[in-house]
Design a protein around this motif. Structure first.
Motif, short mmCIF file in Angstrom:
data_model
loop_
_atom_site.label_atom_id
_atom_site.label_comp_id
_atom_site.label_asym_id
_atom_site.label_seq_id
_atom_site.Cartn_x
_atom_site.Cartn_y
_atom_site.Cartn_z
N ASN A 24 -2.75 6.38 6.60
CA ASN A 24 -3.73 6.70 7.63
C ASN A 24 -3.54 8.17 8.02
OD1 ASN A 24 -1.56 6.88 9.44
ND2 ASN A 24 -1.80 4.75 10.07
N ASP A 25 -4.17 8.61 9.08
CA ASP A 25 -4.08 10.02 9.48
C ASP A 25 -2.97 10.30 10.48
OD1 ASP A 25 -6.26 10.61 7.88
OD2 ASP A 25 -7.72 10.32 9.49
N ALA A 26 -2.19 9.31 10.85
CA ALA A 26 -1.19 9.47 11.91
C ALA A 26 -0.01 10.31 11.47
CB ALA A 26 -0.70 8.10 12.38
N ASP A 27 0.37 11.24 12.30
CA ASP A 27 1.64 11.98 12.20
C ASP A 27 1.98 12.50 10.80
OD1 ASP A 27 2.18 11.43 14.98
OD2 ASP A 27 2.80 9.42 14.38
N PRO A 28 1.14 13.35 10.20
CA PRO A 28 1.44 13.81 8.84
C PRO A 28 2.77 14.56 8.71
CG PRO A 28 -0.44 15.01 9.75
CD PRO A 28 -0.11 13.91 10.71
N ALA A 34 9.95 12.15 6.88
CA ALA A 34 10.55 10.85 6.55
C ALA A 34 10.54 10.61 5.05
CB ALA A 34 9.82 9.73 7.28
N ALA A 35 9.44 10.96 4.37
CA ALA A 35 9.36 10.78 2.93
C ALA A 35 10.41 11.63 2.23
CB ALA A 35 7.95 11.14 2.44
N GLY A 36 10.57 12.87 2.67
CA GLY A 36 11.60 13.73 2.11
C GLY A 36 13.00 13.17 2.33
N ARG A 37 13.22 12.63 3.50
CA ARG A 37 14.52 12.03 3.82
C ARG A 37 14.79 10.82 2.92
NH1 ARG A 37 19.71 12.23 5.17
NH2 ARG A 37 20.35 10.46 6.42
N MET A 38 13.76 10.02 2.64
CA MET A 38 13.96 8.85 1.78
C MET A 38 14.34 9.26 0.36
SD MET A 38 13.79 6.17 3.61
CE MET A 38 14.65 7.24 4.78
N VAL A 39 13.72 10.32 -0.15
CA VAL A 39 14.08 10.81 -1.49
C VAL A 39 15.53 11.31 -1.47
CG1 VAL A 39 13.63 12.58 -3.23
CG2 VAL A 39 11.73 11.32 -2.21
N GLU A 40 15.88 12.05 -0.43
CA GLU A 40 17.25 12.55 -0.29
C GLU A 40 18.26 11.40 -0.28
OE1 GLU A 40 19.84 14.42 3.36
OE2 GLU A 40 17.77 15.09 3.17
N HIS A 92 3.09 2.54 11.75
CA HIS A 92 2.48 3.82 12.09
C HIS A 92 1.71 4.53 10.98
CE1 HIS A 92 4.46 3.92 16.00
NE2 HIS A 92 5.54 3.47 15.38
N TRP A 93 2.12 4.42 9.70
CA TRP A 93 1.58 5.32 8.69
C TRP A 93 0.70 4.68 7.64
CZ3 TRP A 93 7.28 6.84 8.10
CH2 TRP A 93 7.63 7.77 9.08
N TYR A 94 0.82 3.39 7.43
CA TYR A 94 0.12 2.78 6.30
C TYR A 94 -0.99 1.85 6.73
CZ TYR A 94 4.08 4.47 3.62
OH TYR A 94 5.03 5.26 3.06
N GLU A 95 -2.11 1.95 6.02
CA GLU A 95 -3.17 0.95 6.15
C GLU A 95 -2.89 -0.22 5.22
OE1 GLU A 95 -7.03 2.67 5.58
OE2 GLU A 95 -6.61 4.29 6.98
N ARG A 96 -2.27 0.10 4.08
CA ARG A 96 -1.96 -0.93 3.09
C ARG A 96 -0.94 -0.37 2.11
NH1 ARG A 96 -6.10 -3.47 -1.46
NH2 ARG A 96 -4.49 -4.65 -2.55
N TYR A 97 -0.11 -1.24 1.58
CA TYR A 97 0.71 -0.86 0.43
C TYR A 97 1.03 -2.06 -0.43
CZ TYR A 97 5.01 -2.31 2.93
OH TYR A 97 5.97 -3.01 3.61
N GLU A 98 1.35 -1.79 -1.67
CA GLU A 98 1.76 -2.80 -2.64
C GLU A 98 3.03 -2.29 -3.30
OE1 GLU A 98 0.20 -5.73 -3.35
OE2 GLU A 98 -1.49 -5.35 -1.99
N LEU A 99 3.96 -3.18 -3.52
CA LEU A 99 5.22 -2.84 -4.17
C LEU A 99 5.38 -3.71 -5.41
CD1 LEU A 99 7.82 -1.11 -3.47
CD2 LEU A 99 8.81 -3.30 -2.80
N ARG A 100 5.69 -3.06 -6.51
CA ARG A 100 5.86 -3.78 -7.78
C ARG A 100 7.15 -3.32 -8.44
NH1 ARG A 100 0.48 -2.06 -7.18
NH2 ARG A 100 -0.95 -3.82 -6.98
N VAL A 101 7.89 -4.26 -9.00
CA VAL A 101 9.15 -3.96 -9.67
C VAL A 101 9.05 -4.41 -11.12
CG1 VAL A 101 11.64 -4.40 -9.72
CG2 VAL A 101 10.44 -4.24 -7.51
N GLY A 102 9.47 -3.57 -12.03
CA GLY A 102 9.42 -3.94 -13.44
C GLY A 102 10.56 -3.33 -14.23
N ARG A 103 10.82 -3.92 -15.36
CA ARG A 103 11.84 -3.41 -16.28
C ARG A 103 11.14 -2.58 -17.35
NH1 ARG A 103 17.14 -5.29 -18.87
NH2 ARG A 103 16.79 -4.88 -21.09
#
Length: 119
Positions: A24-28, A34-40, A92-103
């Motif tokens: 969404n448009d909240a708090d870019p 936060a995204a940078g911190r997660m990668v770190e 706060h940030w997402y309208e929707r997400y999907e998570l998929r795990v694969g080998r």
């Protein structure tokens, strides 16, 4: 969130987690930090292999993280700060997400000037 282009990965097999999301448009600025911190944090996790991430102007994004094992993925999921950011993101940030795990069983690539696949 930038993962820095193509991840440098070992030969398969390994695992991938595909996170497709609609922002969404909240708090870019807060989101970017936060995204940078997660990668770190992910880079410090045992079993982490790399990450690739893109986001369009419409807010749709895909992040693919690569891991040595399902156990490494489970440990990342259980990481306390990662869990807190996931909760905050849903609120706060997402309208929707999907998570998929694969080998990943096979991987090939191409670079301009090469005459064959790079793997």
């Amino acid at each position: 969130m930038s993962g820095g282009g193509f991840a440098t990965l070992p030969a398969p097999p390994y695992y991938m987690v595909v996170f497709a999301s609609q922002r969404n448009d909240a708090d870019p600025e807060e989101y970017a930090a936060a995204a940078g911190r997660m990668v770190e944090l992910a880079r410090r996790q045992p079993g982490f292999l790399g990450v690739e991430s893109v986001r369009g102007a419409d807010g749709f994004g895909i992040t693919v993280s690569y891991w040595e094992s399902e156990a490494a993925i489970a440990a990342w999921r259980a990481h306390a700060e990662h869990a807190e950011i996931r909760r905050h993101g849903r609120a706060h940030w997402y309208e929707r997400y999907e998570l998929r795990v694969g080998r990943v069983e096979r991987a090939t690539g191409y670079r301009a000037g090469d005459t064959a696949d790079t793997r």
